[in-house]
Motif scaffolding. Sequence first.
Motif, mmCIF file in Angstrom:
data_model
loop_
_atom_site.group_PDB
_atom_site.id
_atom_site.type_symbol
_atom_site.label_atom_id
_atom_site.label_comp_id
_atom_site.label_asym_id
_atom_site.label_seq_id
_atom_site.Cartn_x
_atom_site.Cartn_y
_atom_site.Cartn_z
ATOM 1 N N THR B 17 0.805 -1.225 -0.088
ATOM 2 C CA THR B 17 -0.077 0.037 -0.088
ATOM 3 C C THR B 17 1.045 1.328 0.042
ATOM 4 O O THR B 17 0.583 2.494 -0.714
ATOM 5 N N PHE B 18 2.031 1.355 0.810
ATOM 6 C CA PHE B 18 2.940 2.338 0.484
ATOM 7 C C PHE B 18 3.189 3.055 -0.577
ATOM 8 O O PHE B 18 3.121 4.057 -0.733
ATOM 9 N N ASP B 19 3.295 2.285 -1.605
ATOM 10 C CA ASP B 19 3.604 2.724 -2.890
ATOM 11 C C ASP B 19 2.407 2.642 -3.963
ATOM 12 O O ASP B 19 2.858 2.789 -5.206
ATOM 13 N N LYS B 20 1.320 2.382 -3.483
ATOM 14 C CA LYS B 20 0.035 2.473 -4.582
ATOM 15 C C LYS B 20 -0.258 3.849 -4.815
ATOM 16 O O LYS B 20 0.020 4.893 -4.219
ATOM 17 N N GLU B 21 -0.678 4.019 -6.376
ATOM 18 C CA GLU B 21 -0.984 5.201 -6.756
ATOM 19 C C GLU B 21 -2.606 5.229 -7.463
ATOM 20 O O GLU B 21 -2.737 4.109 -7.819
ATOM 21 N N ARG B 28 -8.345 3.131 -11.322
ATOM 22 C CA ARG B 28 -7.903 1.957 -10.385
ATOM 23 C C ARG B 28 -6.531 2.117 -9.414
ATOM 24 O O ARG B 28 -5.580 3.206 -9.895
ATOM 25 N N LEU B 29 -6.131 1.599 -8.577
ATOM 26 C CA LEU B 29 -4.868 1.618 -7.877
ATOM 27 C C LEU B 29 -4.013 1.100 -8.636
ATOM 28 O O LEU B 29 -4.139 -0.241 -9.106
ATOM 29 N N TYR B 30 -2.661 1.326 -8.746
ATOM 30 C CA TYR B 30 -1.672 0.626 -9.481
ATOM 31 C C TYR B 30 -0.297 1.035 -8.677
ATOM 32 O O TYR B 30 -0.122 1.826 -8.034
ATOM 33 N N PHE B 31 0.844 0.444 -9.207
ATOM 34 C CA PHE B 31 2.157 0.776 -8.855
ATOM 35 C C PHE B 31 2.897 1.285 -9.836
ATOM 36 O O PHE B 31 2.903 0.622 -11.151
ATOM 37 N N LYS B 32 3.635 2.272 -9.816
ATOM 38 C CA LYS B 32 4.449 3.138 -10.739
ATOM 39 C C LYS B 32 5.927 2.665 -10.209
ATOM 40 O O LYS B 32 6.655 1.860 -9.973
ATOM 41 N N ASP B 33 6.402 3.774 -9.534
ATOM 42 C CA ASP B 33 7.645 3.811 -8.980
ATOM 43 C C ASP B 33 7.525 3.736 -7.597
ATOM 44 O O ASP B 33 6.353 4.587 -6.997
ATOM 45 N N SER B 34 8.518 3.629 -6.780
ATOM 46 C CA SER B 34 8.485 3.617 -5.184
ATOM 47 C C SER B 34 8.536 5.004 -4.969
ATOM 48 O O SER B 34 9.274 5.787 -5.673
ATOM 49 N N HIS B 35 8.009 5.276 -3.763
ATOM 50 C CA HIS B 35 8.083 6.808 -3.309
ATOM 51 C C HIS B 35 9.230 7.042 -2.062
ATOM 52 O O HIS B 35 9.198 7.935 -1.463
ATOM 53 N N LEU B 36 9.972 5.788 -1.903
ATOM 54 C CA LEU B 36 10.569 5.651 -0.630
ATOM 55 C C LEU B 36 11.578 6.725 -0.695
ATOM 56 O O LEU B 36 12.031 7.486 0.393
ATOM 57 N N THR B 53 15.008 -1.944 -5.072
ATOM 58 C CA THR B 53 13.359 -2.306 -5.176
ATOM 59 C C THR B 53 13.594 -3.956 -5.878
ATOM 60 O O THR B 53 14.135 -3.961 -6.816
ATOM 61 N N LEU B 54 12.972 -4.844 -4.824
ATOM 62 C CA LEU B 54 13.117 -6.030 -5.290
ATOM 63 C C LEU B 54 11.879 -6.602 -6.116
ATOM 64 O O LEU B 54 11.805 -7.509 -7.143
ATOM 65 N N MET B 55 10.634 -5.919 -5.856
ATOM 66 C CA MET B 55 9.260 -6.222 -6.701
ATOM 67 C C MET B 55 8.523 -4.949 -6.196
ATOM 68 O O MET B 55 8.796 -4.218 -5.468
ATOM 69 N N MET B 56 7.434 -4.704 -7.024
ATOM 70 C CA MET B 56 6.457 -3.802 -6.596
ATOM 71 C C MET B 56 5.204 -4.478 -6.859
ATOM 72 O O MET B 56 4.581 -4.714 -7.692
#
Lengths: 172, 172, 172, 172
Positions: B17-21, B28-36, B53-56
């Motif tokens: 959920t951290f990185d969902k956009e 819809r919700l999806y992953f693009k890049d990490s926000h870390l 980043t190992l996976m998203m």
Amino acid sequence: MTFSTDEPIRVLITGGTFDKEYDEINGRLYFKDSHLSEMLALGRCKLNLEIRTLMMVDSLEMTEADREIIVEQCRACPEHRIVITHGTDTMETTARMLADKVDGKTVVLTGAMIPYKFGSSDGLFNLGSALAFVQTLPPGVYVAMNAQCFSAEHVRKNKQEGVFEQKETRSE
Amino acid sequence: MTFSTDEPIRVLITGGTFDKEYDEINGRLYFKDSHLSEMLALGRCKLNLEIRTLMMVDSLEMTEADREIIVEQCRACPEHRIVITHGTDTMETTARMLADKVDGKTVVLTGAMIPYKFGSSDGLFNLGSALAFVQTLPPGVYVAMNAQCFSAEHVRKNKQEGVFEQKETRSE
Amino acid sequence: MTFSTDEPIRVLITGGTFDKEYDEINGRLYFKDSHLSEMLALGRCKLNLEIRTLMMVDSLEMTEADREIIVEQCRACPEHRIVITHGTDTMETTARMLADKVDGKTVVLTGAMIPYKFGSSDGLFNLGSALAFVQTLPPGVYVAMNAQCFSAEHVRKNKQEGVFEQKETRSE
Amino acid sequence: MTFSTDEPIRVLITGGTFDKEYDEINGRLYFKDSHLSEMLALGRCKLNLEIRTLMMVDSLEMTEADREIIVEQCRACPEHRIVITHGTDTMETTARMLADKVDGKTVVLTGAMIPYKFGSSDGLFNLGSALAFVQTLPPGVYVAMNAQCFSAEHVRKNKQEGVFEQKETRSE
């Protein structure tokens, strides 16, 4: 295990950038209420906290009498673990005074470079780290900023860069 | 001192959920890049971090093979302190697998109930606490959420309330 | 002067991306309450508004019966100026139905590509423009998005790019 | 149709609360760059805008010479529709000077009570409304705040309440 999350933690609020707000009538920064409860709710914090607002001041205007109040509260409270929210400009001064006068308790000072209400604050991050450090560190007085934790004796604010760092100690 | 802030810390990103956009084209919700990196910059984090980043993925879709990759990375990396960002739904499963298979390292899993990009996220708070816990706790595998820290063996997500809690262990 | 800010304006809420929230328990988007009052407070809106929530739906799920309700409310209300918050996916369909069935009133539909609660929403911008257009335009039905205003007959959503544009009309 | 969205609009930036930022080194408010482009991107604005930064000042410090520059730019630019971002404290002064000296153009001044960077700003709402008013109103000079639009001759800022209102004109 080196920590327990059941033990109550005292949180003392003293103001600082953390809690500054923008006064839309006169365009100045000021203090109204603390945002700490709002921040803890946002972080879904489940710790057993005893929160007390001692003052709401810019730490540049914190007096010796103000610092005595903080020391007194740290000594008098029944909790052994204490987080203090504090302005960053004189955080090291208060930390060293606490290190001199409070024994047998883990005290962590934290704050923010950007007010919480200003959208892009480091406050929530620092608060999360301070609450973790206070649960895990042995008695002593610490400053938690920038995800780092410094003991009171060795911390200084680098005012040019706006970060905290280890103070070099000569002749050691 | 029980911790050092000079030692490098490994950070492994797995999504959650951290990185969902929010995808504004299809809603819809999806992953693009990490926000870390953005979150660490906001927190003015001054730790020495090695980020990979190992996976998203949504942790409900994390496979056994995905978890093997995480285990392998924890074993293989030279750092002794590791933070893993992870979806909350299966965080306890990954934590227990790591507890079985990784020795002599301090591993802290953390995540968020609300995506970082959604304004009112708990992510920054949890990240701050995870980075503090990882510096101070002895070797072991932990979950850091809600300002609390649980060992891998005793944590469970309370899915009704959306918080993490101590798992009761019978027959003790 | 071509407009008066004293005249009451009707605001009809129908849902749409504007009002979507993130359900932290199941990780899905859903509707709870409208954020319109919060947005108007943020914008320090001083207009005389009559606000009514008609439904809270994704516009892809809006039925013919739902649209009939909207038409009926536009016809029946005493105000001559009406803003409707609406999902963007079928905004043009509702706009054209209103253009057919509502006479003598200025009706402006608006919405958002990103939910208001998600921090980086276009909703506040669109709402500000819709409330301005509704005060200044002659009777007719319009869509206000992207700071532009289109008449109901000539608007279409470009679903690839997520923006609204003038529909080419052949043979004119 | 009473308006066209193809016609280019001039946007003049003069500073004001809109663009104030928090300087984390000295704890003061200051101006760096304008946030207008960021706000227009957030609003997914599709208008044809010609943007120019004339100055970045608190409107309490705006001089007669500064106002002459604004007048000159309004007169000289080829566009017939102009939006000016401006501090709220002296917005009415600049508006009246423009009303005296600029003919045949639609000029809309707008601003914010809370800086855009402070998370809970009215700026995006006001910008959306100003861009709508400027497209639809006849030549004249206006102030757009609080979703309302006032002609330059009749506007005053109520400094106690922080809102704009119609100025009573005696004996007219």
